[in-house]
Write a protein that holds these residues in place. Structure first.
Motif, PDB file in Angstrom:
ATOM      1  N   LEU A  50      62.908  32.871   2.647  1.00 37.57           N
ATOM      2  CA  LEU A  50      61.632  32.221   2.919  1.00 37.57           C
ATOM      3  C   LEU A  50      61.916  30.800   3.390  1.00 37.57           C
ATOM      4  CD1 LEU A  50      61.053  30.097   0.423  1.00 37.57           C
ATOM      5  CD2 LEU A  50      60.286  32.151  -0.759  1.00 37.57           C
ATOM      6  N   LEU A  51      60.886  30.080   3.780  1.00 36.94           N
ATOM      7  CA  LEU A  51      61.052  28.720   4.309  1.00 36.94           C
ATOM      8  C   LEU A  51      60.240  27.743   3.477  1.00 36.94           C
ATOM      9  CD1 LEU A  51      62.053  26.787   6.610  1.00 36.94           C
ATOM     10  CD2 LEU A  51      59.893  27.307   7.779  1.00 36.94           C
ATOM     11  N   ILE A  52      60.866  26.655   3.046  1.00 35.81           N
ATOM     12  CA  ILE A  52      60.175  25.558   2.364  1.00 35.81           C
ATOM     13  C   ILE A  52      60.076  24.389   3.345  1.00 35.81           C
ATOM     14  CG2 ILE A  52      60.087  24.055   0.354  1.00 35.81           C
ATOM     15  CD1 ILE A  52      62.040  25.957  -1.041  1.00 35.81           C
ATOM     16  N   VAL A  53      58.857  23.900   3.577  1.00 34.18           N
ATOM     17  CA  VAL A  53      58.617  22.809   4.518  1.00 34.18           C
ATOM     18  C   VAL A  53      58.227  21.558   3.744  1.00 34.18           C
ATOM     19  CG1 VAL A  53      57.253  21.998   6.488  1.00 34.18           C
ATOM     20  CG2 VAL A  53      57.872  24.434   6.305  1.00 34.18           C
ATOM     21  N   HIS A  71      61.055  22.651  -5.599  1.00 36.30           N
ATOM     22  CA  HIS A  71      60.614  23.936  -5.068  1.00 36.30           C
ATOM     23  C   HIS A  71      61.785  24.919  -5.005  1.00 36.30           C
ATOM     24  CE1 HIS A  71      57.353  21.292  -3.819  1.00 36.30           C
ATOM     25  NE2 HIS A  71      56.623  22.356  -3.498  1.00 36.30           N
ATOM     26  N   GLY A  72      62.924  24.421  -4.538  1.00 40.43           N
ATOM     27  CA  GLY A  72      64.060  25.305  -4.333  1.00 40.43           C
ATOM     28  C   GLY A  72      64.572  25.909  -5.633  1.00 40.43           C
ATOM     29  N   ARG A  73      64.633  25.127  -6.702  1.00 37.86           N
ATOM     30  CA  ARG A  73      65.111  25.668  -7.972  1.00 37.86           C
ATOM     31  C   ARG A  73      64.163  26.745  -8.495  1.00 37.86           C
ATOM     32  NH1 ARG A  73      66.045  20.157  -8.821  1.00 37.86           N
ATOM     33  NH2 ARG A  73      64.271  20.006 -10.253  1.00 37.86           N
ATOM     34  N   ALA A  74      62.866  26.556  -8.244  1.00 40.24           N
ATOM     35  CA  ALA A  74      61.891  27.554  -8.690  1.00 40.24           C
ATOM     36  C   ALA A  74      62.010  28.839  -7.871  1.00 40.24           C
ATOM     37  CB  ALA A  74      60.479  26.981  -8.588  1.00 40.24           C
ATOM     38  N   VAL A  75      62.218  28.700  -6.548  1.00 40.38           N
ATOM     39  CA  VAL A  75      62.412  29.879  -5.704  1.00 40.38           C
ATOM     40  C   VAL A  75      63.689  30.600  -6.101  1.00 40.38           C
ATOM     41  CG1 VAL A  75      62.841  30.672  -3.340  1.00 40.38           C
ATOM     42  CG2 VAL A  75      61.075  28.943  -3.774  1.00 40.38           C
ATOM     43  N   SER A  76      64.776  29.849  -6.360  1.00 38.69           N
ATOM     44  CA  SER A  76      66.050  30.447  -6.754  1.00 38.69           C
ATOM     45  C   SER A  76      65.917  31.206  -8.065  1.00 38.69           C
ATOM     46  CB  SER A  76      67.124  29.365  -6.884  1.00 38.69           C
ATOM     47  OG  SER A  76      67.396  28.774  -5.628  1.00 38.69           O
ATOM     48  N   ALA A  77      65.117  30.671  -8.984  1.00 34.43           N
ATOM     49  CA  ALA A  77      64.930  31.339 -10.268  1.00 34.43           C
ATOM     50  C   ALA A  77      64.271  32.701 -10.093  1.00 34.43           C
ATOM     51  CB  ALA A  77      64.102  30.464 -11.205  1.00 34.43           C
ATOM     52  N   HIS A  78      63.450  32.832  -9.052  1.00 35.53           N
ATOM     53  CA  HIS A  78      62.830  34.131  -8.754  1.00 35.53           C
ATOM     54  C   HIS A  78      63.839  35.085  -8.128  1.00 35.53           C
ATOM     55  CE1 HIS A  78      59.491  36.849  -7.848  1.00 35.53           C
ATOM     56  NE2 HIS A  78      60.018  37.024  -6.638  1.00 35.53           N
ATOM     57  N   GLY A  79      64.912  34.518  -7.543  1.00 34.11           N
ATOM     58  CA  GLY A  79      65.938  35.337  -6.922  1.00 34.11           C
ATOM     59  C   GLY A  79      65.850  35.427  -5.423  1.00 34.11           C
ATOM     60  N   THR A  80      64.965  34.673  -4.811  1.00 28.62           N
ATOM     61  CA  THR A  80      64.737  34.783  -3.368  1.00 28.62           C
ATOM     62  C   THR A  80      65.547  33.727  -2.612  1.00 28.62           C
ATOM     63  OG1 THR A  80      62.496  35.576  -3.764  1.00 28.62           O
ATOM     64  CG2 THR A  80      62.984  34.752  -1.556  1.00 28.62           C
ATOM     65  N   PRO A  81      66.273  34.106  -1.565  1.00 28.94           N
ATOM     66  CA  PRO A  81      66.941  33.107  -0.708  1.00 28.94           C
ATOM     67  C   PRO A  81      65.906  32.235   0.007  1.00 28.94           C
ATOM     68  CG  PRO A  81      67.819  35.319  -0.343  1.00 28.94           C
ATOM     69  CD  PRO A  81      66.578  35.477  -1.153  1.00 28.94           C
ATOM     70  N   PHE A  82      66.311  31.033   0.407  1.00 25.47           N
ATOM     71  CA  PHE A  82      65.392  30.164   1.139  1.00 25.47           C
ATOM     72  C   PHE A  82      66.130  29.256   2.099  1.00 25.47           C
ATOM     73  CE2 PHE A  82      66.446  27.526  -2.564  1.00 25.47           C
ATOM     74  CZ  PHE A  82      66.580  26.251  -2.017  1.00 25.47           C
ATOM     75  N   GLY A 100      57.335  31.920  12.330  1.00 26.53           N
ATOM     76  CA  GLY A 100      57.298  33.369  12.458  1.00 26.53           C
ATOM     77  C   GLY A 100      58.602  34.057  12.127  1.00 26.53           C
ATOM     78  N   ASP A 101      59.697  33.300  12.001  1.00 29.55           N
ATOM     79  CA  ASP A 101      60.978  33.891  11.623  1.00 29.55           C
ATOM     80  C   ASP A 101      61.074  34.124  10.117  1.00 29.55           C
ATOM     81  OD1 ASP A 101      61.795  33.891  14.245  1.00 29.55           O
ATOM     82  OD2 ASP A 101      62.914  32.006  14.087  1.00 29.55           O
ATOM     83  N   HIS A 102      60.055  33.694   9.390  1.00 26.68           N
ATOM     84  CA  HIS A 102      60.063  33.809   7.934  1.00 26.68           C
ATOM     85  C   HIS A 102      58.790  34.516   7.490  1.00 26.68           C
ATOM     86  CE1 HIS A 102      62.647  30.407   8.963  1.00 26.68           C
ATOM     87  NE2 HIS A 102      63.336  30.696   7.878  1.00 26.68           N
ATOM     88  N   GLY A 103      58.927  35.459   6.577  1.00 29.10           N
ATOM     89  CA  GLY A 103      57.751  36.166   6.073  1.00 29.10           C
ATOM     90  C   GLY A 103      56.918  35.321   5.144  1.00 29.10           C
ATOM     91  N   ILE A 104      57.568  34.375   4.442  1.00 29.76           N
ATOM     92  CA  ILE A 104      56.882  33.501   3.486  1.00 29.76           C
ATOM     93  C   ILE A 104      57.215  32.057   3.816  1.00 29.76           C
ATOM     94  CG2 ILE A 104      56.707  32.814   1.055  1.00 29.76           C
ATOM     95  CD1 ILE A 104      57.449  35.694   0.313  1.00 29.76           C
ATOM     96  N   VAL A 105      56.204  31.202   3.792  1.00 26.38           N
ATOM     97  CA  VAL A 105      56.388  29.764   3.992  1.00 26.38           C
ATOM     98  C   VAL A 105      55.750  29.034   2.814  1.00 26.38           C
ATOM     99  CG1 VAL A 105      55.736  27.761   5.379  1.00 26.38           C
ATOM    100  CG2 VAL A 105      56.515  29.855   6.508  1.00 26.38           C
ATOM    101  N   ILE A 106      56.484  28.088   2.242  1.00 23.86           N
ATOM    102  CA  ILE A 106      55.956  27.163   1.238  1.00 23.86           C
ATOM    103  C   ILE A 106      55.855  25.805   1.912  1.00 23.86           C
ATOM    104  CG2 ILE A 106      56.372  26.046  -0.974  1.00 23.86           C
ATOM    105  CD1 ILE A 106      58.087  28.528  -1.705  1.00 23.86           C
ATOM    106  N   TRP A 107      54.640  25.271   1.979  1.00 23.76           N
ATOM    107  CA  TRP A 107      54.417  23.994   2.683  1.00 23.76           C
ATOM    108  C   TRP A 107      53.981  22.960   1.660  1.00 23.76           C
ATOM    109  CZ3 TRP A 107      54.199  23.845   8.352  1.00 23.76           C
ATOM    110  CH2 TRP A 107      53.995  22.561   8.872  1.00 23.76           C
TER     111      TRP A 107
END
Length: 869
Positions: free
Chosen positions: A632-635, A656-667, A682-689
């Motif tokens: 996913l992408l964090i902006v 944000h990144g540590r929380a995403v990593s805890a879920h197991g998802t690359p970013f 559009g290259d990412h299915g999920i975006v965190i802004w």
């Protein structure tokens, strides 16, 4: 400040074609003894229309409708809702799409004095009845569709007392052509005016007093037609104001030659003296008495220009009023240039002081604040003239005025932009976005030196934009004064916060360098300074292979520095170690790859710059990455932080990144500046802004970013958007423009309710909420990195409430479904507060896990197995 009133849904299906307004006015009071409106409109669909809705202020019952019929004899039922200022009429029978219908309204009473649109005053003891309805005052004295985007023709039959004062009878000045004057035989006269060119309700005018006329003749550019130009003056001011008609005609001729023929050549152009400043009523400007005693009075010039910019072409929404008033200011300056020369023109524009309270294009535009809608609007056109050059600028203006789809109709700012783009062959989005949608203005510092290069001299120049807001993109002129006399001029294109240039100015030794010597750029704060080593801007950190990451950054733009140092950390907060230094990251390098990483490894990165003395700059913001497939992408959209914290850059991506990593998802992660400039949502299915505490000072979500997010959601993307001021910035009616508010309601699925919740605890609403009934605290303790100034209270807009501060007080929404014109369902979680301020960290992990679980964020099967072990 005002906001354009919304139309009734029925009104959106009505196109008013013609109005016939008959009124009897009283010169002893503001009472309208009788009024009769006959309105013809067309049902523009969809479907049949069974009602007609008009705007009509009942003034608490003092303005009343006595009867309504079909324009012939058949009575129609109606409801006059005083609380909504709406007159709803039931039509005799349903009207099919494309068909016309007519209603006739009989009314009388005393108009609401609050907007002062219809008023009785006097001059030297003589009564004066006058109207000034802009922006929404027409509804106080006659029933109408009182918005600028529905234009109609009109006949006015205005009856006034048959009385004379100082030997001059009362007369009525109004729009269009005078058809006739009827002597009624009862002590009254009726003036019949007919305006054959469409106009908006706010341009309909009545001015009645004992006018004495001073007239002249305007001859068309072709020489084949003539038209009356007249000043209707107070007799007591005749001696001081007579004779100015010739100058009015001179100004009209200049604007006709510059922009195209006077647009109402088959009617007239009048000035009618009244008690206020000036109002560009179509073909019959109302102008303050005594202004015409000043030759070429600037308000007279201003209102004449409005016949082209405001009357011929009227803004389709009041948020865009600058295309009236900015043009009128520019026309004042153009007339001054024509009459007094180029130096006078530049001095004229330079005297315009502007304001940064709200953007040029906003819901506050109809407050008519001079420092913004007028003077900043004029500055924007002045700057555009320099950007395009005179040929393209004036060709674009003439093309806009000549456009048959706009003439006698309506336009938005985008229509004006399109004509300038066609005339110049340039995409001007960069120019219009920054000057219309951002309230800020640039501030600059510059430092310079010179050196010989053969027989020539090179100026080394560094420019720094010192304002809090993002950098502006503009050409900047410089003038070097040369030893022994003479000068050298050059232009650089400044598009970075800190940027250096080397310019060969030819032979000669410069003794001084002047920034923007002719004042083409809006900037009151220019300093010659020694510019310190700035922190570089890290743009992106993305997975570029199964075990590698690519990091990019913006070129620093300085002439004399050694390069960059890139450091990494496992958690983004401590334990920083050097990855590469200036020996490989030289000034011309703007990206590097970090290889040999481990699948599922998380790392965080920051960048510094190093000068020739090996002094290191402050670090950039922190970006991060988790290695793995389908990240996913964090902006990071929080640009305002340095101004809030004294210049320390932030590491909120790590929260944000540590929380995403805890879920197991690359970013992957990036700065908002990189989105659409190398990073494709559009290259990412999920975006965190992440917007953090970004506000109107730094702009939460720019128009450019709104367009990118629109495409992402319409394409089925899943978005988590967090920030304390998003609604305040782009949904607040008195501030945001209609486009901002539409984006917020239709794509972010929320409406702004209040600036500050005063509450730092939220709870999931249960049921379908992705947060269940989980409770969270944020922003006022624990390991929260800052205290939010004002977390937004929002409301759902076609979405589901997901979090509340307290019952009924909404903190976050969620939505699953199709967005806009898309066909692929997307998903959205929109929080009115900043995620990174949730505490403790275990709560951040839970909140992110709730969202990513609802999104269905992929956790690779092999990772799940490893973690299970």
């Amino acid at each position: 400040l005002m906001v354009q009133p919304p139309t009734d849904p029925v009104q959106d299906r009505m196109d008013v074609l013609h109005c016939d307004l008959a009124m009897a006015i009283d010169t002893a009071s503001t009472n309208i003894s009788s009024g009769e409106l006959t309105l013809t409109a067309e049902n523009i669909g969809p479907g049949t229309l069974s009602q007609c809705v008009l705007d009509f202020d009942d003034n608490g019952g003092a303005m009343a409708v006595s009867a309504v019929d079909d324009g012939i004899t058949t009575p129609l039922t109606f409801v006059h809702d005083g609380s909504a200022d709406r007159l709803t009429i039931d039509l005799l029978s349903p009207v099919a799409a494309g068909d016309p219908f007519t209603v006739r309204v009989h009314y009388a009473g005393t108009p609401n004095p609050a907007p002062n649109a219809y008023r009785l005053t006097s001059h030297s003891g003589v009564p004066l009845v006058e109207t000034l309805s802009q922006p929404y005052g027409a509804r106080t004295w006659w029933p109408c569709k009182d918005v600028p985007d529905d234009k109609f023709t009109i006949d006015l039959h205005i009856t006034c007392p048959d009385a004379s004062y100082s030997g001059y009878p009362l007369s009525v000045a109004s729009n269009g052509s005078l058809v006739g004057i009827d002597e009624n035989g009862d002590g009254t006269r009726t003036f019949h005016w007919s305006e054959s060119h469409p106009l908006s309700s706010h341009l309909v005018s009545i001015a009645c007093t004992n006018y004495r006329e001073d007239s002249g003749v305007y001859t068309s550019l072709s020489g084949l037609a003539t038209m009356e130009v007249a000043h209707q003056l107070y007799p007591e001011l005749w001696a001081s104001e007579v004779g100015e008609v010739a100058r009015t005609i001179e100004v009209m001729e200049f604007f006709a030659q510059t922009f195209g023929e006077y647009p109402f050549l088959d009617e007239k152009y009048w000035n009618a003296s009244f008690s206020s400043s000036g109002m560009e009523h179509q073909t019959c400007t109302s102008l303050q008495a005594d202004y015409l005693a000043t030759p070429y009075h600037r308000i007279n010039v201003h209102e004449i220009s409005h016949q082209w910019f405001g009357d011929l072409i009227t803004c389709a929404h009041s948020d865009h009023l600058w295309i009236h008033e900015g043009w009128a200011m520019m026309c004042e300056a153009l007339w001054d240039e024509h009459h007094n020369g180029t130096a006078s023109y530049h001095a004229y524009v330079s005297a315009w002081f502007t304001d940064t309270t709200y953007p040029l294009l906003s819901g506050s535009a109809d407050g008519f604040y001079g420092g913004i809608i007028y003077r900043k609007g004029g500055w924007v056109l002045h700057m555009l003239r320099h950007v395009l050059g005179d040929t393209a600028f004036f060709n674009g203006a003439r093309s806009y005025i000549a456009d048959p789809s706009l003439r006698y109709g309506n336009a938005l700012s985008s229509d004006l932009q399109a004509h300038f783009e066609a005339a110049s062959g340039q995409d001007l989005t960069w120019f219009f976005d920054q000057w219309l949608h951002r309230r800020q203005e640039p501030d600059h510092s510059f430092a310079w030196s010179h050196r010989p290069e053969g027989a020539d001299t090179v100026i080394d120049l560094t420019i720094e934009q010192t304002q809090v807001a993002d950098p502006f993109v503009m050409p900047i002129d410089f003038r070097a004064t040369l030893q022994g006399g003479g000068s050298a001029e050059f232009t650089v294109f400044n598009d970075q916060r800190v940027q250096s240039f080397s310019v060969n100015i030819g032979p000669g030794t410069p003794t001084a360098l002047e920034f923007d010597p002719d004042d083409w750029l809006r900037d009151d704060h220019v300093e010659v300074a020694s510019i310190s080593m700035p922190a570089p801007t890290i743009l992106s950190a993305v997975n570029s292979g199964p075990a590698s990451v690519t990091v990019t950054w913006a070129p620093l733009g300085l002439l004399d520095f050694e390069g960059y140092r890139l450091s990494q950390s496992a958690d983004g907060q401590s334990g920083w170690s050097l990855v590469a230094d200036e020996s490989t990251l030289t000034p011309d390098v703007i990206s590097t790859e970090i290889a040999g990483l481990t699948q599922w490894q998380s790392l965080y990165l920051r960048l510094t710059a190093v000068n020739a003395s090996l002094e290191e700059s402050a670090p950039s913001d922190v970006l991060g990455v988790r290695v793995g497939p389908d990240p996913l992408l964090i902006v990071d959209g929080f640009d305002r932080w340095p101004s809030q914290s004294g210049g320390v850059n932030h590491d909120f991506i790590a929260d944000h990144g540590r929380a995403v990593s805890a879920h197991g998802t690359p970013f992957d992660s990036c700065a908002n500046e990189a989105v659409g400039q190398g990073i494709d949502l559009g290259d990412h299915g999920i975006v965190i802004w992440m917007c953090g505490d970004e506000s109107t000072i730094g702009e939460t979500i720019s128009v450019r970013e709104q367009r990118l997010l629109t495409a992402f959601l319409e394409g089925g993307g899943k978005l988590l958007l967090t920030g304390n001021e998003i609604g305040y910035d782009i949904s607040r009616e008195s501030f945001a423009c209609i486009e901002d508010r539409t984006f917020c309601s239709e794509y972010l699925r929320a409406e702004y309710i209040a600036d500050d919740s005063g509450d730092y605890a939220v709870t999931g609403t249960g049921g379908s909420s992705c947060f269940g009934t989980h409770a969270f605290t944020f922003g006022d303790g624990g390991d929260s990195p800052y205290l939010p100034a004002s977390p937004d209270v929002i409301a759902a807009s076609g979405s589901t409430v997901a979090l509340e501060y307290s019952p009924g007080i909404v903190a976050g929404i969620q939505h699953s479904g199709v967005f806009g014109s898309g066909v692929t369902p997307g998903m959205l979680v929109h929080l009115g507060f900043a995620f990174e301020t949730v505490y403790p960290e275990s709560a951040r992990l839970q909140m992110m896990d709730d969202v990513l679980t609802w999104f269905g964020a992929p956790v690779p099967a092999e990772l799940t197995v490893l973690e299970a072990r």
